[in-house]
Design an enzyme around this catalytic site. Structure first.
Site, PDB file in Angstrom:
ATOM      1  CB  CYS A  59      39.330  -8.438 -45.665  1.00 42.25           C
ATOM      2  SG  CYS A  59      39.228  -6.914 -44.729  1.00 42.25           S
TER       3      CYS A  59
ATOM      4  CB  CYS B 136      35.949  -7.745 -44.616  1.00 45.07           C
ATOM      5  SG  CYS B 136      36.913  -6.619 -45.655  1.00 45.07           S
TER       6      CYS B 136
END
Length: 105
Positions: A29, A32
């Protein structure tokens, strides 16, 4: 420092210690990865633990807390989730600190 926690038993043990922030994310991600250094900085400046949960490895934990979008940070008080913030795009360090301060009891 963000402490990685894996498995429901380990997560429940962390919850039993008191207030905490859990960041649900995944290695693939991009948001993230962008938020991680900000979370690390935040974790060094607050007096509650910050845990990381890999949603790919802990699908049961993600399902337990209805994590559908990542990164999702959840503030826990007395073992229960009280608030969350989804950390993509417009979430920076000031927003993370405000999130924690808002939820501290």
């Amino acid at each position: 420092m963000i402490q990685m926690v894996q498995g429901t038993d380990n997560f429940d043990a962390a919850l039993a210690k008191g207030d905490m922030v859990a960041g649900f994310s995944a290695p693939w991600c991009g948001y993230c990865r962008r938020l991680r250094p900000l979370m690390e900085k935040m974790s060094e400046e607050i007096d509650i633990p910050v845990y990381g949960v890999n949603v790919d490895e802990d699908k049961d934990l993600a399902a337990r807390y209805d994590v559908e979008t990542i990164p999702d940070l959840i503030y826990f008080h007395d073992g229960k989730p009280v608030d969350h913030i989804i950390g993509y795009g417009n979430v920076g360090y000031p927003e993370l600190m405000a999130f924690v301060e808002k939820n501290k009891k």
